[in-house]
Motif scaffolding. Structure first.
Motif, short mmCIF file in Angstrom:
data_model
loop_
_atom_site.label_atom_id
_atom_site.label_comp_id
_atom_site.label_asym_id
_atom_site.label_seq_id
_atom_site.Cartn_x
_atom_site.Cartn_y
_atom_site.Cartn_z
N SER A 99 7.14 -1.24 6.87
CA SER A 99 6.96 -0.01 6.09
C SER A 99 8.31 0.57 5.72
CB SER A 99 6.15 1.02 6.88
OG SER A 99 6.81 1.37 8.07
N VAL A 100 8.29 1.47 4.75
CA VAL A 100 9.48 2.17 4.29
C VAL A 100 9.03 3.50 3.71
CG1 VAL A 100 9.45 1.20 1.95
CG2 VAL A 100 11.60 1.93 2.95
N THR A 101 9.89 4.51 3.84
CA THR A 101 9.61 5.83 3.27
C THR A 101 10.42 6.01 2.01
OG1 THR A 101 9.15 6.76 5.46
CG2 THR A 101 9.65 8.31 3.69
N GLU A 118 0.86 -1.18 0.00
CA GLU A 118 0.00 0.00 0.00
C GLU A 118 0.89 1.23 0.00
OE1 GLU A 118 -3.53 2.16 2.61
OE2 GLU A 118 -2.81 0.15 3.15
N VAL A 119 0.83 2.00 -1.07
CA VAL A 119 1.70 3.15 -1.22
C VAL A 119 0.93 4.28 -1.89
CG1 VAL A 119 2.62 2.17 -3.39
CG2 VAL A 119 3.88 3.99 -2.24
N CYS A 166 7.08 13.11 -4.54
CA CYS A 166 6.35 12.79 -3.32
C CYS A 166 7.32 12.27 -2.26
CB CYS A 166 5.24 11.76 -3.56
SG CYS A 166 5.79 10.05 -3.64
N VAL A 167 6.86 12.37 -1.03
CA VAL A 167 7.48 11.64 0.07
C VAL A 167 6.47 10.56 0.42
CG1 VAL A 167 8.40 11.76 2.41
CG2 VAL A 167 8.71 13.69 0.87
N CYS A 168 6.64 9.37 -0.15
CA CYS A 168 5.64 8.32 -0.10
C CYS A 168 5.92 7.35 1.05
CB CYS A 168 5.63 7.54 -1.41
SG CYS A 168 5.28 8.54 -2.87
N HIS A 169 4.86 6.95 1.72
CA HIS A 169 4.95 5.97 2.79
C HIS A 169 4.38 4.65 2.26
CE1 HIS A 169 5.08 4.39 6.87
NE2 HIS A 169 3.85 3.94 6.69
N ALA A 170 5.22 3.63 2.15
CA ALA A 170 4.81 2.33 1.64
C ALA A 170 4.77 1.33 2.79
CB ALA A 170 5.78 1.85 0.56
#
Length: 332
Positions: free
Chosen positions: A255-257, A205-206, A237-241
């Motif tokens: 999770s990873v940024t 989910e990202v 973007c600064v995406c949070h996955a």
């Protein structure tokens, strides 16, 4: 019914104008269905069957073998006699060999007889349908075994554990744009294999979207590395996955940024801005030089005019009244 198809010796001619474009029937084409068998505790005593079909133009001799197998981290099946949780000694196949004419079908039966007090959980075995090479002479002396392997997963009566563990979510951390890859390792800690197919699959989910991993299976006692590509990320973007996996102990997540910034576009825009700045400075400098040159030319022209003298009146007086008074307030 899922069908495993092994085709060899296919020659496809060039399709020219007016040709139908249909590929010719191959010399060798072997089909085995189903591609795998899942045998639960309640079905161990039942006779299992495979359907073997010769879809080629030539007859085939088939030899049926059985072997243990496991899988590596990439999901590749590895046949090994010493593979753990083997059920190779539990099964009997019939017939062990047979002949198939073109367009002929044959059923192969499998009987399962587990030993007394087997280990709890699942045991696996692969049934190999092998077409041995015929005798070759002269220059045509290459021999190739052609085979289809179909796994059988046998679960014995007793408690079953479906625990799995998901490792750290891997990503580059920084991307200048374009497709972004995510990877994760799934460890099977339970006593049966785990399928991650369709709605039961694994996904990342990202940025508010679900990016599903391809379908995969993790055998008992093995680990599997899986990757997925996010094909259309945003420009910046600064995406949070995050990837999460439900288990008996609850839902575990990793999770990873990810920072997406088009550094190459920024560098290009900066280069264009610098180039425009330099051009403007050069244009202003040339314009100022042009104005100074024009003013100098005009001044020189006024100083050299007829009857003119620099810095005073035409009659030589330094300024003031026409009658010579220096106060400059006389009448003109």
């Amino acid at each position: 019914m899922i069908v495993a198809l092994l085709t060899a010796g296919v020659a496809v001619p060039a399709v020219g104008p007016g040709a139908s474009g249909a590929a010719p029937r191959p010399d060798f084409s072997l089909t085995v269905s189903p591609t795998r068998l899942l045998v639960g505790p309640e079905h161990i005593d039942r006779v299992q069957t495979f359907q073997v079909s010769n879809d080629g133009r030539l007859p085939i001799d088939i030899v049926v073998n059985r072997t243990s197998f496991t899988a590596d981290k990439d999901g590749k099946i590895v046949f090994a006699e010493d593979a753990p949780y083997s059920a190779a000694d539990w099964i009997k196949v019939s017939p062990a060999s047979f002949h198939l004419a073109p367009d002929e079908d044959r059923q192969v039966t499998v009987r399962i007889a587990p030993p007394e007090n087997p280990d709890n959980g699942e045991h696996q075995v692969a049934v190999l349908f092998v077409a041995p090479p015929g005798s070759k002479t002269g220059a045509d002396n290459i021999k190739i075994n052609r085979a289809i392997g179909t796994p059988i997963y046998v679960t014995v009566p007793g408690p079953v554990d479906t625990s799995v563990r998901v490792g750290a979510l891997r990503s580059a951390g920084f991307s200048m744009g374009g497709p972004v890859d995510f990877g994760v390792t799934v460890d099977n800690l339970g006593t049966v294999h785990r399928d991650f197919f369709g709605r039961e699959g694994l996904s990342v989910e990202v940025n508010g979207r679900e990016v599903p991993f391809p379908d995969f299976t993790v055998l008992r006692g093995t680990s599997r590395d899986v990757t997925v590509r996010w094909a259309d990320p945003p420009l910046m973007c600064v995406c949070h996955a995050e990837v999460s996996l439900a288990g008996a102990a609850g839902t575990a997540g990793r999770s990873v940024t990810l920072l997406i910034f088009p550094l190459h576009l920024f560098a290009m825009l900066l280069g264009v801005a610098v180039a425009l700045y330099v051009l403007v400075r050069l244009a202003r400098r040339r314009y100022r030089a042009h104005l100074l040159g024009a003013a100098r030319a005009l001044r020189d022209a006024e100083g050299d005019g007829p009857g003119g003298r620099p810095g005073g009146r035409p009659d030589g007086h330094p300024g003031g009244r026409p009658d010579g008074h220096p106060d400059g307030q006389g009448r003109v």
